[in-house]
Design an enzyme around this catalytic site. Structure first.
Site, mmCIF file in Angstrom:
data_model
loop_
_atom_site.group_PDB
_atom_site.id
_atom_site.type_symbol
_atom_site.label_atom_id
_atom_site.label_comp_id
_atom_site.label_asym_id
_atom_site.label_seq_id
_atom_site.Cartn_x
_atom_site.Cartn_y
_atom_site.Cartn_z
ATOM 1 N N HIS A 125 0.753 -1.193 -0.091
ATOM 2 C CA HIS A 125 -0.066 -0.030 0.002
ATOM 3 C C HIS A 125 0.846 1.413 -0.155
ATOM 4 O O HIS A 125 0.308 2.525 -0.407
ATOM 5 C CB HIS A 125 -0.860 -0.039 1.235
ATOM 6 C CG HIS A 125 -2.014 -0.920 1.209
ATOM 7 N ND1 HIS A 125 -2.447 -2.074 1.605
ATOM 8 C CD2 HIS A 125 -3.261 -0.620 0.267
ATOM 9 C CE1 HIS A 125 -3.252 -2.561 1.291
ATOM 10 N NE2 HIS A 125 -4.138 -1.971 0.463
ATOM 11 N N CYS A 165 -9.701 -2.801 -9.877
ATOM 12 C CA CYS A 165 -8.659 -1.788 -9.351
ATOM 13 C C CYS A 165 -7.502 -2.535 -8.798
ATOM 14 O O CYS A 165 -7.499 -3.531 -8.946
ATOM 15 C CB CYS A 165 -9.518 -0.892 -8.289
ATOM 16 S SG CYS A 165 -10.052 -2.043 -6.753
#
Length: 390
Positions: free
Chosen positions: A59, A354
């Site tokens: 992330h 995504c």
């Protein structure tokens, strides 16, 4: 002058002073051996990024890449370099400390040329009509970590917001208030923007959040989700929104979420607060979710396939893995993606992909050929994906 070589993660050219995370990032080149997620979320306005090591699937990588500023990875020049003037050449992959005047002027010339090229790229991207090999239209949407990224996404041709990672609005602070969240959701551009419900575990912990994923917060901290649902309902009075529930693996989880949402709607009605349309959806982040999509569709109006989590749970490897096992292009991940697209289309449900698979520009046409009709990518990649599908 001193030179170091690194790996280009985001191309570009930047000039500034090398500084460490926590200092004022605006106009500077922020450098660290390894960024935490909180540090990555705090470097908005930086001219460039230098890192020692950042796993591509993490992330942190997603947040730094979404900034769209020049970024080199694989360098170890700190802390001795902090406070020095620097030129970050994320074209040839070189960082120069204490540059001479010739180096500075060359960098400025290159930066101006790149800015002009980006403007031209965006103009061309906005003129094309992204489509699959069979001619079916493909939507290119924006994945946002921060509202400030919306304008760049729209300038590149984004047709709306495919996913707002709502937990990233928190930074390293406490979860925003109901009023603050309401304002944020009202500010989202485009038709039917998608807000992913709070998902703060794994490599993105938040203060006050237990270490459980997504919808499972219902069982232990429903108060956190209640605040967010009230904010979304209030914002939906001004524009219709989509709420996407993360880490769903059963229809019952969606029914429980719907019950809490309706409880919030009733409470707002008693308070005289108007609400509007809030369409429910589910994230597909595990093989279980993809394989039971048909039953989830009884409660979900649409789906978002999170390719980052789907990759790690399919392959049994952490998304921060640096050993090469984390591979969104793995045949098993692609087969699950194709299955999800086929099932969603058969049921008449929208599905958007995504995460890292969607942001792999070289995969755009292959995903479209697999039946994917919407991709959500970070703002800097929107024009590139549009052109790949044009």
């Amino acid at each position: 002058m001193k030179h170091w070589a690194g790996t280009v993660r985001t191309p570009g050219m930047a000039l500034g002073t090398l500084c460490e995370p926590g200092q004022d990032a605006r106009g500077n080149i922020v450098a660290a051996q390894e960024f935490t997620l909180a540090q990555a979320l705090a470097v908005e306005g930086a001219a460039g990024i230098v890192t020692g090591h950042t796993p591509p699937g993490s992330h942190v990588a997603a947040v730094l890449g979404a900034l769209g500023v020049p970024w080199l990875d694989g360098l170890c020049v700190f802390p001795d370099g902090y406070g020095h003037a620097a030129v970050l050449d994320a074209l040839s992959g070189r960082l120069t400390l204490d540059p001479d005047e010739t180096c500075v002027q060359n960098a400025r010339t290159a930066a101006r040329a790149l800015a002009g090229g980006l403007a031209s790229l965006r103009e061309r991207a906005c003129r094309v009509r992204p489509s699959a090999p069979d001619g079916a239209p493909v939507k290119v949407l924006a994945t946002l970590n921060d509202l400030s990224q919306a304008s760049a996404a729209l300038a590149g041709g984004a047709e709306g917001v495919g996913l707002l990672r709502s937990e990233f609005l928190c930074g390293s602070e406490a979860i925003p208030s109901e009023d603050a969240q309401t304002w944020a959701y009202r500010s989202l551009p485009g038709p039917w923007p998608v807000v992913r419900l709070l998902d703060a575990a794994g490599d993105k912990p938040l203060p006050g959040c237990p270490p459980v994923r997504g919808i499972r917060l219902l069982a232990c901290r429903p108060d956190l989700l209640r605040t967010q649902m009230r904010a979304l309902l209030r914002a939906s009075a001004e524009k219709p929104l989509r709420i996407c529930y993360p880490f769903v693996t059963s229809p019952q989880e969606l029914r429980d979420a719907r019950q809490l949402l309706e409880t919030c709607r009733e409470a707002l009605a008693r308070e005289g607060v108007p609400t509007g349309r809030l369409e429910p959806g589910a994230m597909l982040e595990t093989p279980a979710a993809v394989l039971t999509l048909r039953s989830l569709a009884e409660e979900a109006s649409f789906f978002c396939l999170g390719s980052g989590d789907l990759t790690q749970h399919t392959l049994g490897v952490d998304r921060g893995d640096a050993g090469g096992l984390y591979d969104p292009r793995h045949p098993a991940v692609l087969r699950l993606t194709a299955l999800a697209a086929r099932e969603a289309r058969r049921l008449g449900k929208d599905l958007c992909v995504c995460g890292p698979l969607a942001e792999d520009v070289g995969m755009a046409r292959r995903l479209a050929a697999l039946g994917v009709r919407a991709l959500s990518v970070s703002a800097p990649l929107v024009p590139h994906v549009r052109l790949a599908l044009g």
